[in-house]
Design a protein around this motif. Structure first.
Motif, PDB file in Angstrom:
ATOM      1  N   UNK A 111       0.854  -1.187   0.000  1.00  0.00           N
ATOM      2  CA  UNK A 111       0.000   0.000   0.000  1.00  0.00           C
ATOM      3  C   UNK A 111       0.890   1.237   0.000  1.00  0.00           C
ATOM      4  N   UNK A 112       0.546   2.198  -0.838  1.00  0.00           N
ATOM      5  CA  UNK A 112       1.367   3.381  -1.064  1.00  0.00           C
ATOM      6  C   UNK A 112       0.498   4.628  -1.035  1.00  0.00           C
ATOM      7  N   UNK A 113       1.089   5.763  -0.688  1.00  0.00           N
ATOM      8  CA  UNK A 113       0.410   7.047  -0.843  1.00  0.00           C
ATOM      9  C   UNK A 113       1.273   7.917  -1.752  1.00  0.00           C
ATOM     10  N   UNK A 114       0.734   8.340  -2.889  1.00  0.00           N
ATOM     11  CA  UNK A 114       1.441   9.216  -3.815  1.00  0.00           C
ATOM     12  C   UNK A 114       0.838  10.606  -3.786  1.00  0.00           C
ATOM     13  N   UNK A 115       1.557  11.561  -4.351  1.00  0.00           N
ATOM     14  CA  UNK A 115       1.155  12.958  -4.208  1.00  0.00           C
ATOM     15  C   UNK A 115       1.571  13.761  -5.436  1.00  0.00           C
ATOM     16  N   UNK A 116       0.729  14.742  -5.814  1.00  0.00           N
ATOM     17  CA  UNK A 116       1.082  15.624  -6.927  1.00  0.00           C
ATOM     18  C   UNK A 116       0.316  16.932  -6.806  1.00  0.00           C
ATOM     19  N   UNK A 117       0.949  18.025  -7.182  1.00  0.00           N
ATOM     20  CA  UNK A 117       0.223  19.296  -7.211  1.00  0.00           C
ATOM     21  C   UNK A 117      -0.651  19.407  -8.458  1.00  0.00           C
ATOM     22  N   UNK A 118      -0.500  18.504  -9.424  1.00  0.00           N
ATOM     23  CA  UNK A 118      -1.167  18.653 -10.712  1.00  0.00           C
ATOM     24  C   UNK A 118      -2.454  17.856 -10.891  1.00  0.00           C
ATOM     25  N   UNK A 119      -2.382  16.537 -10.682  1.00  0.00           N
ATOM     26  CA  UNK A 119      -3.550  15.729 -11.021  1.00  0.00           C
ATOM     27  C   UNK A 119      -3.523  14.416 -10.254  1.00  0.00           C
ATOM     28  N   UNK A 120      -4.663  13.751 -10.257  1.00  0.00           N
ATOM     29  CA  UNK A 120      -4.783  12.430  -9.644  1.00  0.00           C
ATOM     30  C   UNK A 120      -3.872  11.436 -10.368  1.00  0.00           C
ATOM     31  N   UNK A 121      -3.850  11.493 -11.680  1.00  0.00           N
ATOM     32  CA  UNK A 121      -3.009  10.554 -12.441  1.00  0.00           C
ATOM     33  C   UNK A 121      -1.537  10.746 -12.088  1.00  0.00           C
ATOM     34  N   UNK A 122      -1.118  11.989 -11.929  1.00  0.00           N
ATOM     35  CA  UNK A 122       0.280  12.249 -11.610  1.00  0.00           C
ATOM     36  C   UNK A 122       0.634  11.763 -10.203  1.00  0.00           C
ATOM     37  N   UNK A 123      -0.325  11.863  -9.277  1.00  0.00           N
ATOM     38  CA  UNK A 123      -0.082  11.345  -7.927  1.00  0.00           C
ATOM     39  C   UNK A 123       0.091   9.829  -7.967  1.00  0.00           C
ATOM     40  N   UNK A 124      -0.695   9.154  -8.826  1.00  0.00           N
ATOM     41  CA  UNK A 124      -0.523   7.699  -8.988  1.00  0.00           C
ATOM     42  C   UNK A 124       0.872   7.405  -9.545  1.00  0.00           C
ATOM     43  N   UNK A 125       1.280   8.158 -10.576  1.00  0.00           N
ATOM     44  CA  UNK A 125       2.605   7.927 -11.187  1.00  0.00           C
ATOM     45  C   UNK A 125       3.732   8.128 -10.189  1.00  0.00           C
ATOM     46  N   UNK A 126       3.608   9.172  -9.332  1.00  0.00           N
ATOM     47  CA  UNK A 126       4.652   9.423  -8.327  1.00  0.00           C
ATOM     48  C   UNK A 126       4.786   8.227  -7.381  1.00  0.00           C
ATOM     49  N   UNK A 127       3.655   7.661  -6.971  1.00  0.00           N
ATOM     50  CA  UNK A 127       3.717   6.518  -6.047  1.00  0.00           C
ATOM     51  C   UNK A 127       4.330   5.302  -6.732  1.00  0.00           C
ATOM     52  N   UNK A 128       3.933   5.052  -7.973  1.00  0.00           N
ATOM     53  CA  UNK A 128       4.448   3.883  -8.705  1.00  0.00           C
ATOM     54  C   UNK A 128       5.955   4.022  -8.936  1.00  0.00           C
ATOM     55  N   UNK A 129       6.393   5.228  -9.304  1.00  0.00           N
ATOM     56  CA  UNK A 129       7.824   5.412  -9.545  1.00  0.00           C
ATOM     57  C   UNK A 129       8.629   5.248  -8.273  1.00  0.00           C
ATOM     58  N   UNK A 130       8.104   5.803  -7.183  1.00  0.00           N
ATOM     59  CA  UNK A 130       8.809   5.695  -5.903  1.00  0.00           C
ATOM     60  C   UNK A 130       8.950   4.229  -5.500  1.00  0.00           C
ATOM     61  N   UNK A 131       7.854   3.459  -5.642  1.00  0.00           N
ATOM     62  CA  UNK A 131       7.911   2.031  -5.285  1.00  0.00           C
ATOM     63  C   UNK A 131       8.812   1.273  -6.254  1.00  0.00           C
ATOM     64  N   UNK A 132       8.855   1.722  -7.507  1.00  0.00           N
ATOM     65  CA  UNK A 132       9.635   1.021  -8.533  1.00  0.00           C
ATOM     66  C   UNK A 132      11.133   1.100  -8.309  1.00  0.00           C
ATOM     67  N   UNK A 133      11.561   2.047  -7.447  1.00  0.00           N
ATOM     68  CA  UNK A 133      13.007   2.128  -7.181  1.00  0.00           C
ATOM     69  C   UNK A 133      13.532   0.860  -6.516  1.00  0.00           C
ATOM     70  N   UNK A 134      12.686   0.229  -5.649  1.00  0.00           N
ATOM     71  CA  UNK A 134      13.180  -0.961  -4.958  1.00  0.00           C
ATOM     72  C   UNK A 134      12.472  -2.250  -5.394  1.00  0.00           C
TER      73      UNK A 134
END
Lengths: 76, 76, 76, 76, 76, 76, 76, 76, 76, 76, 76, 76
Positions: free
Chosen positions: G11-34
């Motif tokens: 379970x992840x929480x992502x965040x973006x000042x722009x859009x819901x889709x961008x907040x999802x992308x931020x969470x996926x990228x952060x998790x994708x590092x490991x």
């Protein structure tokens, strides 16, 4: 002292061409490779895939709880 | 830049013979041994065990969120 | 043979002017008068009544599980 | 006159080392010892206990409905 | 002392060919035959049966709470 | 005539460094400054903030019901 | 053999000042590092913070599933 | 421009000795005294009180939406 | 172009005297008579009927998704 | 002292012909006209209206929390 | 052989200016024009529209189950 | 006469590589090929697939309501 009642909980998806029970067993065994102290599970969702009008495999979403032990370097 | 608002969330079960609050504290402290940046929790379920007609211990299921930091090699 | 893992579940509402934990204890004790083998409880809802702008009492809705024993003529 | 569509509903937990279906049967048989007119059940939760990395037993939480009959002195 | 705020809760299914309210009344009256102190109910589900394209009867699933009294030998 | 059973319901978040009960009391008192006739509350969610591995404060989301009275110019 | 249908879920929480889709992308990228084998996500909650009457950032709570591979020493 | 599709939503409890529909009407009328632009409602819960084995009154929890108008100084 | 990820979803109730898995298969086969492209299912509810104290049949409520194809004149 | 963590929560429906994010912004701005201290929101439901086979507008149901300040005479 | 316990389930919204029961009847009759074997319904949501401070009509969202028969060319 | 407020409801899954809104539009357009009178939708779930650490496509589960018209031979 109460530590034996403290758990971490993970979520897993298991799968089997045969039965719901077997899909649960596959998930528990897979998690058991890296976690020694699994204690309980709870089925969150039961679903599956269909090919050519027949069930190809069952999929079961589980929560599973495990206890931490001294000396454990479990990863989650 | 928005990374301070990105969390991973874990699920924990804490326990105490005294109170719901103490069961929450036990879970947070136990998780805090391996995770430095816990920020918030949410109670998912409150339950307990009964022995000889009295409450033996309270058990609380929590979700807890933590932030990742550079240099962290957190395990979950 | 598996009977020790077979439970009946009842729903109770307990009450206390002091705390949530005490409202749980009141419900468990009240149920324990007629049921010998209560094993666990789960809090379903926490609520309360307000009088003159202060909390008059807390009310807790519980599920509680008990095992059946031979010779028991429990009523539920 | 509509009484044949009036039910009382109880909640049960059944258990089996073999399968989900068998855990349901254990709960129904256990309840059937004191209730003659069970008509239907609904699975509320499926879970289980794990020992040494294998499923020790499945546990199924059920609601079951039964009709009341004249002359019945059912206990719940 | 707080006992007047302690309830047991049962689940009932009532039925009527006329209305939802009447199905609730049927369930309450049926339960009232063996339970003196019913205090409140909550509708959990509203459903019904259809025959020949018309509603044959409404069915209402209720939770109902009752208080225990000294001298009561209620069965659930 | 039934007006004494008519309520408006508001949602509040209360907070305390001490306990869940105290967080509920803080929310009720804060709402009570502008609403005279609060009658009941229901806890919707229990959560909290963590600092340096310890619980900094508990937060409780409540629904609270109040009755309207003639002459009231309540604002919600 | 069915292992390609076995997942762990985080379970992840992502965040973006722009859009819901961008907040999802931020969470996926952060998790994708490991985690190398992320396969799917599901949005559990959408929320955000407000400053000076405007949305400061969107926050999205996700579940994400990944497969385990031989040689992986993933941490969760 | 889209303002006709912007609503505020309030929660109400209505009550009637007669029927569920009448309890809804009582809540809507009560709210309508201070809010001019109620547009829709949704039933959140149906419950009631029992006295002497009969339903004393039905209680219905509603959400109701209303539009804001220029010049309105609604209190909600 | 994304059409292969566009589904319609139907709800089905399947039944079997033998097992939960068989009840799922019965529902899938029945739906497959008129729908060629069923892809997945999800179990929404598991229940059953009881006769003479034994389970007469299991009933499973499913959602099932299928893709539309050119030339299809599927009926739902 | 803990008052900065005490909120009132309102429910809003916002609308936009363009996007989900814009519907959220419309609701927040509309509420911000009478409430100075909005702090957070949570999306409760996303829906919309269709005209001539195209989406006419998106509608988003939100909860939004705001803090009370001394000197505020907010209306809800 | 078990086919009499196999259903398809549809979702309907019915409406009436008079009562909840009448809104259910309107939906069932409307569905019955094209489906011969409707067997049961379940109310999923009860809501309504308000005009000039009075309820203009009740709306009821239903699930309804029907059996398939040989020779049926039902459309859903 | 109330028929304009009677709907059938279908469930759809739409998909887009771009945005949640576009996935909704894809589902609505696909359904609109065989259904003339779609009136509203509600998002039931938002999810997606991940490839190589990036979102490959968003998937949105919708309910959509449509009215029946005389002369319609819709298939649902």
């Amino acid at each position: 002292m109460e530590e034996k009642h403290i758990y971490k909980v993970i979520e897993l998806v298991g799968s089997s061409t045969d039965s719901v029970e077997d899909a649960i067993r596959m998930a528990i065994r897979c998690a058991g490779k890296s976690l020694r102290n699994l204690r309980w599970f709870e089925v969150v969702q039961t679903r599956g895939h269909i090919e050519n009008g027949e069930i190809h495999h069952f999929q079961v979403v589980l929560k599973a709880g495990f206890t931490l032990e001294d000396g454990d370097d479990e990863d989650d």
